[in-house]
Design a protein around this motif. Structure first.
Motif, PDB file in Angstrom:
ATOM      1  N   VAL A 133      71.446  54.620  59.749  1.00  0.00           N
ATOM      2  CA  VAL A 133      71.181  53.189  59.579  1.00  0.00           C
ATOM      3  C   VAL A 133      70.808  52.475  60.883  1.00  0.00           C
ATOM      4  O   VAL A 133      69.855  51.700  60.911  1.00  0.00           O
ATOM      5  CB  VAL A 133      72.377  52.503  58.888  1.00  0.00           C
ATOM      6  CG1 VAL A 133      72.313  51.003  59.017  1.00  0.00           C
ATOM      7  CG2 VAL A 133      72.423  52.900  57.426  1.00  0.00           C
ATOM      8  N   GLY A 134      71.488  52.715  61.971  1.00  0.00           N
ATOM      9  CA  GLY A 134      71.214  51.994  63.208  1.00  0.00           C
ATOM     10  C   GLY A 134      70.027  52.495  64.009  1.00  0.00           C
ATOM     11  O   GLY A 134      69.467  51.760  64.815  1.00  0.00           O
ATOM     12  N   ARG A 135      69.621  53.736  63.806  1.00  0.00           N
ATOM     13  CA  ARG A 135      68.542  54.315  64.618  1.00  0.00           C
ATOM     14  C   ARG A 135      67.192  53.629  64.435  1.00  0.00           C
ATOM     15  O   ARG A 135      66.520  53.338  65.414  1.00  0.00           O
ATOM     16  CB  ARG A 135      68.420  55.815  64.354  1.00  0.00           C
ATOM     17  CG  ARG A 135      69.538  56.623  64.945  1.00  0.00           C
ATOM     18  CD  ARG A 135      69.415  56.769  66.451  1.00  0.00           C
ATOM     19  NE  ARG A 135      68.229  57.546  66.764  1.00  0.00           N
ATOM     20  CZ  ARG A 135      67.380  57.255  67.746  1.00  0.00           C
ATOM     21  NH1 ARG A 135      67.578  56.240  68.530  1.00  0.00           N
ATOM     22  NH2 ARG A 135      66.322  58.002  67.946  1.00  0.00           N
ATOM     23  N   PRO A 136      66.757  53.343  63.205  1.00  0.00           N
ATOM     24  CA  PRO A 136      65.468  52.650  63.090  1.00  0.00           C
ATOM     25  C   PRO A 136      65.486  51.291  63.787  1.00  0.00           C
ATOM     26  O   PRO A 136      64.494  50.903  64.397  1.00  0.00           O
ATOM     27  CB  PRO A 136      65.269  52.510  61.575  1.00  0.00           C
ATOM     28  CG  PRO A 136      66.025  53.656  61.015  1.00  0.00           C
ATOM     29  CD  PRO A 136      67.245  53.781  61.905  1.00  0.00           C
ATOM     30  N   ASP A 137      66.593  50.569  63.724  1.00  0.00           N
ATOM     31  CA  ASP A 137      66.685  49.289  64.426  1.00  0.00           C
ATOM     32  C   ASP A 137      66.476  49.479  65.917  1.00  0.00           C
ATOM     33  O   ASP A 137      65.764  48.704  66.558  1.00  0.00           O
ATOM     34  CB  ASP A 137      68.044  48.622  64.176  1.00  0.00           C
ATOM     35  CG  ASP A 137      68.118  47.954  62.818  1.00  0.00           C
ATOM     36  OD1 ASP A 137      67.067  47.552  62.293  1.00  0.00           O
ATOM     37  OD2 ASP A 137      69.233  47.830  62.296  1.00  0.00           O
ATOM     38  N   ALA A 138      67.098  50.504  66.481  1.00  0.00           N
ATOM     39  CA  ALA A 138      66.946  50.763  67.915  1.00  0.00           C
ATOM     40  C   ALA A 138      65.501  51.097  68.257  1.00  0.00           C
ATOM     41  O   ALA A 138      64.974  50.641  69.275  1.00  0.00           O
ATOM     42  CB  ALA A 138      67.873  51.897  68.350  1.00  0.00           C
ATOM     43  N   LEU A 139      64.845  51.869  67.412  1.00  0.00           N
ATOM     44  CA  LEU A 139      63.441  52.206  67.653  1.00  0.00           C
ATOM     45  C   LEU A 139      62.555  50.971  67.529  1.00  0.00           C
ATOM     46  O   LEU A 139      61.659  50.759  68.345  1.00  0.00           O
ATOM     47  CB  LEU A 139      62.976  53.289  66.672  1.00  0.00           C
ATOM     48  CG  LEU A 139      63.625  54.668  66.858  1.00  0.00           C
ATOM     49  CD1 LEU A 139      63.272  55.577  65.693  1.00  0.00           C
ATOM     50  CD2 LEU A 139      63.213  55.289  68.178  1.00  0.00           C
ATOM     51  N   LEU A 140      62.805  50.142  66.523  1.00  0.00           N
ATOM     52  CA  LEU A 140      62.023  48.916  66.356  1.00  0.00           C
ATOM     53  C   LEU A 140      62.242  47.973  67.530  1.00  0.00           C
ATOM     54  O   LEU A 140      61.299  47.368  68.029  1.00  0.00           O
ATOM     55  CB  LEU A 140      62.383  48.244  65.031  1.00  0.00           C
ATOM     56  CG  LEU A 140      61.978  49.022  63.775  1.00  0.00           C
ATOM     57  CD1 LEU A 140      62.628  48.399  62.543  1.00  0.00           C
ATOM     58  CD2 LEU A 140      60.479  49.082  63.612  1.00  0.00           C
TER      59      LEU A 140
END
Length: 71
Positions: free
Chosen positions: A29-36
């Motif tokens: 869940v948190g990884r795409p936010d970090a990439l964005l």
């Protein structure tokens, strides 16, 4: 590429692991936010292994994407 592979192996591993998002829904869940947040404007989805494709897409739709849609 061969120059990269001839260098520090840990750097090569980091270059592969950093942009990869894999794991349980809780881990993902948190990884795409970090990439964005880092400036990524597109995320590709490659379910693996392919024999569990439908189940992975269902999990993605039910347990991961709702968190991203809040952005």
């Amino acid at each position: 590429m061969s120059a990269l592979l001839a260098g520090d192996p840990s750097r090569t591993v980091a270059m592969v692991d950093e942009p990869v998002v894999a794991g349980s829904p809780e881990q993902v869940v948190g990884r795409p936010d970090a990439l964005l947040d880092a400036g990524v404007d597109r995320i590709g989805i490659w379910p693996f292994p392919s024999e569990s494709f439908a189940g992975q897409l269902t999990t993605l739709a039910d347990d991961v994407l709702p968190h991203l849609c809040r952005r």
